[in-house]
Design an enzyme around this catalytic site. Structure first.
Site, PDB file in Angstrom:
ATOM      1  N   GLU A  67       0.847  -1.194   0.000  1.00 14.42           N
ATOM      2  CA  GLU A  67       0.000   0.000   0.000  1.00 14.42           C
ATOM      3  C   GLU A  67       0.886   1.249   0.000  1.00 14.42           C
ATOM      4  O   GLU A  67       2.008   1.232   0.507  1.00 14.42           O
ATOM      5  CB  GLU A  67      -0.855  -0.029   1.276  1.00 14.42           C
ATOM      6  CG  GLU A  67      -1.739   1.179   1.510  1.00 14.42           C
ATOM      7  CD  GLU A  67      -2.427   1.126   2.880  1.00 14.42           C
ATOM      8  OE1 GLU A  67      -3.435   1.818   3.055  1.00 14.42           O
ATOM      9  OE2 GLU A  67      -1.956   0.381   3.770  1.00 14.42           O
TER      10      GLU A  67
ATOM     11  N   LYS B 182      -9.982   1.937  -1.460  1.00 15.25           N
ATOM     12  CA  LYS B 182     -10.108   1.383  -0.105  1.00 15.25           C
ATOM     13  C   LYS B 182     -11.430   1.794   0.545  1.00 15.25           C
ATOM     14  O   LYS B 182     -11.756   2.973   0.641  1.00 15.25           O
ATOM     15  CB  LYS B 182      -8.929   1.861   0.735  1.00 15.25           C
ATOM     16  CG  LYS B 182      -8.819   1.219   2.117  1.00 15.25           C
ATOM     17  CD  LYS B 182      -7.562   1.730   2.796  1.00 15.25           C
ATOM     18  CE  LYS B 182      -7.375   1.154   4.184  1.00 15.25           C
ATOM     19  NZ  LYS B 182      -6.188   1.728   4.855  1.00 15.25           N
TER      20      LYS B 182
ATOM     21  N   CYS C 140      -4.958  -3.356   3.578  1.00 17.23           N
ATOM     22  CA  CYS C 140      -4.587  -3.094   4.964  1.00 17.23           C
ATOM     23  C   CYS C 140      -5.755  -3.244   5.955  1.00 17.23           C
ATOM     24  O   CYS C 140      -6.152  -4.357   6.281  1.00 17.23           O
ATOM     25  CB  CYS C 140      -3.952  -1.709   5.054  1.00 17.23           C
ATOM     26  SG  CYS C 140      -2.935  -1.434   6.528  1.00 17.23           S
TER      27      CYS C 140
END
Length: 263
Positions: free
Chosen positions: A40, A112, A149
């Site tokens: 990321e 995300k 994440c």
């Protein structure tokens, strides 16, 4: 399919990060993977709290994506990496995963969904959340689900990706160090693999801020390849036959009694 997960730390110098990406893809490509997964925020590291990543953000036809495409074509590998993408809100870009095919074609972009508003940090102050929808891509014969994440803490996303056909969950991350955080990271990666009887390929940033511990996990929760804290990459081979065998012996996806439709 062979998957390489790369472990490194980005900086605030976008030019240096592009050079780093070029070098790391070239190094990983020597082991002949089909796909190279970078962490990321490889385009630029997260801003410190109270500041913004907005000035660093780029469009999907910007220099960072061009670098990914060039590296993918040069080495004949698909590449997945994280960036900050401009959004309609000029002050709050998206935290985006880009997947580029070995021919340089953009395979998909995942913005995300779950922003890291936890452990004293508030990612939503800097970034815009993506639409609540699973993003899957096709690389060769494998269907790959994209997540980033903090998404790892929300099992409903991984399940939605698997319901959409994902056989591999790819998880680029910048997992912040802290008390028990490394334990959470490794436990949740294993849980997502076991509960979904799928592969998980996690590429994490390391260094002073982030935990590293990149790895590839099989559908039984076995780590096929793992990195410690150092820079570098590890490679694992994933098998459709192994996936089918595990799902035959452990048909938990078929045995579900609850079904949740993403909003």
């Amino acid at each position: 399919m062979r998957i390489a997960v790369v472990q490194t730390a980005s900086s605030y110098d976008k030019g240096a990060n592009r050079e780093l990406v070029t070098r790391l893809v070239a190094e990983a490509a020597q082991d002949r993977p089909d796909v190279v997964v970078l962490p990321e925020a490889m385009m630029s590291d997260f801003a410190v709290e109270g500041e913004s990543v907005a000035e660093a953000a780029e469009a999907l036809d910007g220099e960072f994506v061009s670098t990914l495409r060039k590296a993918a074509v040069e080495h004949g590998v698909a590449v997945v990496a994280g960036m900050f993408e401009r959004s309609c809100d000029q002050h709050r870009p998206y935290n985006t995963l880009l997947a580029v095919g070995a021919d340089g074609v953009l395979l998909g972009a995942y913005r995300k969904i779950h922003l890291y508003d936890a452990f004293g940090y508030k990612e939503s102050d800097q970034l815009t959340a993506g639409d609540v929808a699973p993003v899957v891509i096709q690389i060769g014969d494998q269907t790959i689900g994209l997540m980033t994440c903090y998404d790892l803490r929300f099992p409903e996303l991984s399940r939605a990706l698997v319901d959409a056909g994902a056989e591999v969950l790819v998880v680029p991350a910048a997992w912040v160090r802290g008390p028990l955080k490394e334990h959470h990271w490794t436990t949740l990666l294993t849980a997502r693999a076991v509960e979904n009887t799928c592969y998980v390929a996690a590429a994490a940033q390391n260094g002073k801020k982030y935990c590293g511990l990149s790895q590839v996990i099989d559908p039984q929760g076995v780590a096929l390849a793992s990195a410690g804290e150092s820079d570098g990459h590890v490679v694992a081979t994933i098998s459709a036959e192994r996936l089918a065998d595990v799902r035959k012996r452990n048909p938990s996806l078929q045995n579900r009694r609850y079904s949740v439709t993403p909003r």
